[in-house]
Design an enzyme around this catalytic site. Sequence first.
Site, PDB file in Angstrom:
ATOM      1  N   SER A   1     -30.077  15.144 -86.018  1.00  0.00           N
ATOM      2  CA  SER A   1     -31.273  15.879 -86.435  1.00  0.00           C
ATOM      3  C   SER A   1     -31.565  15.659 -87.923  1.00  0.00           C
ATOM      4  O   SER A   1     -30.667  15.410 -88.728  1.00  0.00           O
ATOM      5  CB  SER A   1     -31.099  17.380 -86.181  1.00  0.00           C
ATOM      6  OG  SER A   1     -30.926  17.624 -84.813  1.00  0.00           O
TER       7      SER A   1
HETATM    8  N1  SAH Z   1     -26.473  18.589 -83.206  1.00  0.00           N
HETATM    9  C1  SAH Z   1     -26.665  17.164 -83.093  1.00  0.00           C
HETATM   10  C2  SAH Z   1     -28.060  16.819 -82.605  1.00  0.00           C
HETATM   11  C3  SAH Z   1     -28.028  15.726 -81.583  1.00  0.00           C
HETATM   12  S1  SAH Z   1     -29.527  15.456 -80.679  1.00  0.00           S
HETATM   13  C4  SAH Z   1     -26.328  16.461 -84.405  1.00  0.00           C
HETATM   14  O1  SAH Z   1     -26.206  17.143 -85.431  1.00  0.00           O
HETATM   15  O2  SAH Z   1     -26.168  15.247 -84.409  1.00  0.00           O
HETATM   16  C5  SAH Z   1     -29.320  16.535 -79.279  1.00  0.00           C
HETATM   17  C6  SAH Z   1     -28.135  16.277 -78.385  1.00  0.00           C
HETATM   18  O3  SAH Z   1     -28.276  17.144 -77.245  1.00  0.00           O
HETATM   19  C7  SAH Z   1     -28.029  14.866 -77.801  1.00  0.00           C
HETATM   20  O4  SAH Z   1     -26.778  14.334 -78.159  1.00  0.00           O
HETATM   21  C8  SAH Z   1     -28.153  15.066 -76.286  1.00  0.00           C
HETATM   22  O5  SAH Z   1     -27.349  14.185 -75.532  1.00  0.00           O
HETATM   23  C9  SAH Z   1     -27.690  16.505 -76.131  1.00  0.00           C
HETATM   24  N2  SAH Z   1     -28.136  17.174 -74.906  1.00  0.00           N
HETATM   25  C10 SAH Z   1     -29.323  17.071 -74.256  1.00  0.00           C
HETATM   26  N3  SAH Z   1     -29.353  17.865 -73.146  1.00  0.00           N
HETATM   27  C11 SAH Z   1     -28.124  18.490 -73.096  1.00  0.00           C
HETATM   28  C12 SAH Z   1     -27.516  19.413 -72.195  1.00  0.00           C
HETATM   29  N4  SAH Z   1     -28.156  19.871 -71.110  1.00  0.00           N
HETATM   30  N5  SAH Z   1     -26.266  19.839 -72.459  1.00  0.00           N
HETATM   31  C13 SAH Z   1     -25.580  19.392 -73.558  1.00  0.00           C
HETATM   32  N6  SAH Z   1     -26.092  18.502 -74.438  1.00  0.00           N
HETATM   33  C14 SAH Z   1     -27.356  18.059 -74.225  1.00  0.00           C
END
Ligand code: SAH
Length: 221
Positions: free
Chosen positions: A65
């Site tokens: 993010s």
């Molecule tokens: N907090 C992370 C943001 C990553 S983007 C960081 O700081 O890097 C959002 C993430 O949510 C992705 O890795 C995606 O695979 C995950 N995601 C999407 N749907 C999900 C679900 N149902 N359960 C768990 N993770 C999920």
Amino acid sequence: MEDSLKHQGLRKKLVDRLKLQGIHNVQVLAAIGRVPRHLFYFDSTFADKAYEDIAFQIGDGQTISHPYTVALQSQLLDVKKGEKILEIGTGSGYQTAVLLELGAKVFSIERQKNLFDKTKMLLPAMGYEAKLFYGDGYKGLPQYAPFDKIIITCGAPDTPKALLEQIKNNGLLVIPVGATEQVMTTFLKTGDNQYAKEEFGSFRFVPMLQDKARGTDSCKQ
Ligand code: SAH
């Protein structure tokens, strides 16, 4: 895993920018000032971009993010030392590290096996201890509930009921809600099945996906 003077300098500039953008929680600013964000770029070629105001591909079609988004979600979460926090969407682990720096006890779920495996190695190697789970965040972690607070770091079409149920009274859920664009929303639990909702502007997140294909019943550590 080097945190050079150059990276420390870029990080200080990032913190100054976040202040100008309205992030005022000093603990959040200090936490962001401590976490070496460039080490969360699995491809080190792009490490210098880590302190720019951008979201970034971290592989498997997912992004780390935008720093402002991490700062704002952390500020809305208003973390107190020792609080038990559930994060949905571990991704690179950067937001997880910021929550740990704020003194939280963090449980985090990721549904992409590749990312889960990489981050499960990376965080401990950096000295960050979180409980990481591979599975579907829509279900939360009923076996560890209730949580003081829950943060969702992917765009949820609706607010999952299971997650609302897993927060304590006076607990908080921070979630971007919407299909293509999301409204940053907080739900404060004011009583049994009672929530006070507030909204904080529009964002764009990768979607929160449901694990229909794999049909996992529970999360694995
Ligand atoms: N907090 C992370 C943001 C990553 S983007 C960081 O700081 O890097 C959002 C993430 O949510 C992705 O890795 C995606 O695979 C995950 N995601 C999407 N749907 C999900 C679900 N149902 N359960 C768990 N993770 C999920």
